[in-house]
Every structure is written in C-alpha cells, then in structure tokens.
Design an enzyme around this catalytic site. Sequence first.
Site, mmCIF file in Angstrom:
data_model
loop_
_atom_site.group_PDB
_atom_site.id
_atom_site.type_symbol
_atom_site.label_atom_id
_atom_site.label_comp_id
_atom_site.label_asym_id
_atom_site.label_seq_id
_atom_site.Cartn_x
_atom_site.Cartn_y
_atom_site.Cartn_z
ATOM 1 N N CYS A 23 77.623 -42.439 32.509
ATOM 2 C CA CYS A 23 78.229 -41.531 31.554
ATOM 3 C C CYS A 23 79.474 -40.865 32.111
ATOM 4 C CB CYS A 23 77.223 -40.461 31.116
ATOM 5 S SG CYS A 23 76.518 -39.553 32.483
ATOM 6 N N GLY A 49 80.728 -44.822 28.876
ATOM 7 C CA GLY A 49 79.483 -44.853 28.119
ATOM 8 C C GLY A 49 79.759 -44.973 26.644
ATOM 9 N N ASN A 124 76.370 -36.500 34.825
ATOM 10 C CA ASN A 124 76.687 -37.893 35.146
ATOM 11 C C ASN A 124 76.040 -38.235 36.477
ATOM 12 O OD1 ASN A 124 77.874 -40.398 35.679
ATOM 13 N ND2 ASN A 124 79.754 -39.475 36.455
ATOM 14 N N GLY A 125 75.229 -39.293 36.505
ATOM 15 C CA GLY A 125 74.589 -39.704 37.749
ATOM 16 C C GLY A 125 73.087 -39.815 37.596
ATOM 17 N N TYR A 264 85.597 -50.920 39.684
ATOM 18 C CA TYR A 264 85.334 -51.301 38.298
ATOM 19 C C TYR A 264 85.274 -50.143 37.312
ATOM 20 C CZ TYR A 264 82.669 -53.079 34.277
ATOM 21 O OH TYR A 264 82.246 -53.385 33.013
#
Length: 492
Positions: A23, A49, A124-125, A264
């Site tokens: 996310c 996301g 996030n994570g 990426y």
Amino acid sequence: MPASPPLPTLTYDPVTDRAREECGVFGVRGADKAAVLAAFGLQALQHRGQEACGITSYDNGRFHSERHQGLVADHFTDPVRLDQLAGSMAIGHVRYSTSGAPVLRNVQPLYADVRGGGLAIAHNGNLTNARILREELVQAGAIFQSTSDTEVVLQLAARSRKTKSADRLLHALKQVEGAFALVAISNDKLIGARDPFGIRPLVMGELEGAVILASETCALDMIGARLIREIEPGEAVIISDNGIESVRYAPVRPPRPCAFEYIYFARPDSVIAGRSVYDARKRMGRRLAEEAPANIDVVVPVPDSGIAAALGYAEKIGKPFDLGIIRAHFVGRTFIQPTQAKRDLGVRRKHAANAAVLKGKRVLLIDDSIVRGTTSKKIVRMVREAGATEVHFRSACPPITHPDFYGIDMPMREELMAASHDPERMRTLLECDSLGFLSVEGLYWAVCDAPRNDDQPQLADHYFTGEYPTRLADRDRASSAKDQQLSLLVDA
C-alpha cells in the site's frame, strides 16, 4: 485458549508473476479541503495498491471517513463526496492486501475511539509479530473488527496507560516489530512514523504552510509540494498548532531501506534516500551490461519496470533500445485462471509482441526481476513467435531466493525459481538462449555507490541474501508449531 487467527491471505497472481507492494499512505495538515489534496496524493501513489482506497478527515473534533474497494479515481473525484470529508487535516491509503483478506472491513484508514479521543491510522508494511500480539490482545478481551495487522496497533494504543493520544500511539509502536510507515490523526494532530530500520519509505513536504506526509516524493510533486526531508528510521513526527515535533521512539539504527523500492515498487520519478529511482534503475542496467554481456542486435524492456534498466544497458553497449513489447495499460487486474490456455491468454492481454522490432533480430529482454518465471517464459515464447532469431534474458536484480515478510506479496521460497534452480537450469526452463542477473554487489553500486557492508548492510536485501533485518516472530512460531505437529505424527 482462543484459536489462532488464520495466516494472512495472499493474493499473489501467478499470471502476472509480479511481487506486489501492500500500500501507500498520505497525510496533510493545515490545508483548506485537505481531503482533496489527499485524493490527488493517493492518485500519485495508485501504483502501490489498486484493490482499495480510503480517506479520513478531521474537522473541529469530528472524524469523517470514506473507504471503498477499487481505484482512487472511481471514488474520490466526486466534489460532493469530497465536501463530506470536511476539515484541514486528512490521511489516506491505497491498498494491495498482503495481511488480511481484500474485504471492506480491512480497507484503511482504520478508526477507533480511544481514551483521550479518536485515532485513525493508515499503514504501509507488515508487522512480523502481529499474530502473537493479536492472540495476547484477544486473550485480554480485545474485540477485533478486521484481520489487518494495522488494527493491532490501534488495539495496543487503546490499552496504553498514556494520557495523550499521540503518546499512546508511540507506546504501541514500541511493541511492534517488522516494517511500517504510517500516518495517523488524533486530537487535531497529524502523526507520521517509520519503522526502526526505515524499510518502508515515508517523506515530509510542505505546501503553502500545510505539512504533507507521503510514501513517495512523486505524491508531493503531484500536488506541487516541496520536499522537506525523509522521516528517519525509528522517528515519529507530531504536527500540531505548535509546529513539528520529532520524537525518537526507537533506538537509532543504520537505515536499511527496501531494495525492491528501487528495483520495482517506487515510481521512477520518486527519490528515496537522496537517490533518484530512475537513475538507480539506469545504473542497474549499465552494471548489468558489464556483468552479463550478450552479442545481440536490440535491447527490449519488459514494460514498464524494465524500461530504465534497458536504457542503461543499451547505452552501455551502444546498441539500439526499442519497444519490442507493448503493454496494454487499461486491461485491469488479471485474475488467476483455471486452465493453462487461459493463463497464456492473460499474459497476452497485458503484453503484445511488436514484430516490426523483433523479426529477424537477436533480442535481449530486460525485466526488473524473475519471481516464479511463469510470465518470463511466456514472454520469451511470444518474442520468438514474433520472429526473433535469438532471445536472451537479463534480470536487473539478483536472483530472488527468499520470500518477504515486510509487506511485499510474493510466493514462498519453494515457489521462487532461483531458490531451487541454478542459472543454467533456469535458462533451460525459460527457453532463452542465455540468462543473466545483476549481482548483489552490482545492485549496491547502482543504489548506494558503495560495496555491501556485510556487517551492517545498507539495504533490506533479504530477497537475495536471506539476511532479514528483524526477527520474524510469527513465522518462527508457526514453523515451531509445524515441527511439533510433525513430531507428534512421527511419535504416533
């Protein structure tokens, strides 16, 4: 004793064969119609996301929230809806689920009334001790409304004995392990925090007096904000009428940002730890040309993440760069298909061979990585069918031999191609004429301008080395429980 919650539901898609980020987060304080800025910021972070999105705003003691499945543009372009998210402070979230199923109750930001006021969090994570903490909380009487590990943070904050909401959140963060960047709003305060190793990114910016927090600098660029700085590993910032307060909630450790952000995940126009992502990817390509040369006619990227590396490779060897594969950008997500023929069709819906570039050429394909190899093999076949006389394949990152537990959705180790096959066997399976990878040292040269420090690695590079920055408490306990079950079966 209550039953353990199920392991996270992973939605890794073998058709696209891509590792996926969980996310992105965005926060703003001090702006008129903060939710509008949040919507723009989330659109810039949409690549992180695409399953769900949400915005929570704060206005004169009241919280307003909208959470939806789908894209930001599908839900947060309606002026009426944005007007309902009143206030000069807001946080937002875009989600790809790796922890918790992709259902509305897991869509963030998550909100709870706690002692001292409301608290909303976007995260996030992945927390690597979330299951253990969750079981302890359930045994103590906590009632969970979601299966997201983000709610563990909310529950810990709710049970803290600290009096101020910001202090309660910091107390919760001291108990969790893993990788996270989060934004939160509480009692007219905007809070941002980053995990002690800085694995997940978080930056702070400014726009006409408003303070902005975002996963990437591209979100600041989207709204015209200027970058102030990155949030440091183990740091929390509390933004209020009194200004910006910096709090060290965890001991100072050498930063280890995620290597895959450079390879990426991050948008190429973002900057992480002072390094342009686009520049890092071009450097990966140049170094790859030195480490894995090939006698070819044209360099072709696997779009879109292979483009910068392919440009660097082509520049280094003085050969043409061309778009031999065209990506369809409006196909939408390719869901898991029941037959091999339909899986092949799924790949062709996303990628099409450009025969005008490929026919009669010795082609070198460059992709950002090879995960399971399923899509790579199909692309090699597609390029041959378009008339290429030779197809050589290069990966702009080292062989991926270990899974991630910090918020990236990728297969388990036994499914990773490089974990069970040597490069020559991989070449045979991929049906290419040659195969090459960037080395770990080459990756460090591209990103850090320095060799890898084996005592204190500068990146979270566990995908290639198996050296995880933190302990993996949930995984280790699950492995121990599995070993015990096997032992009981043997004894029986």
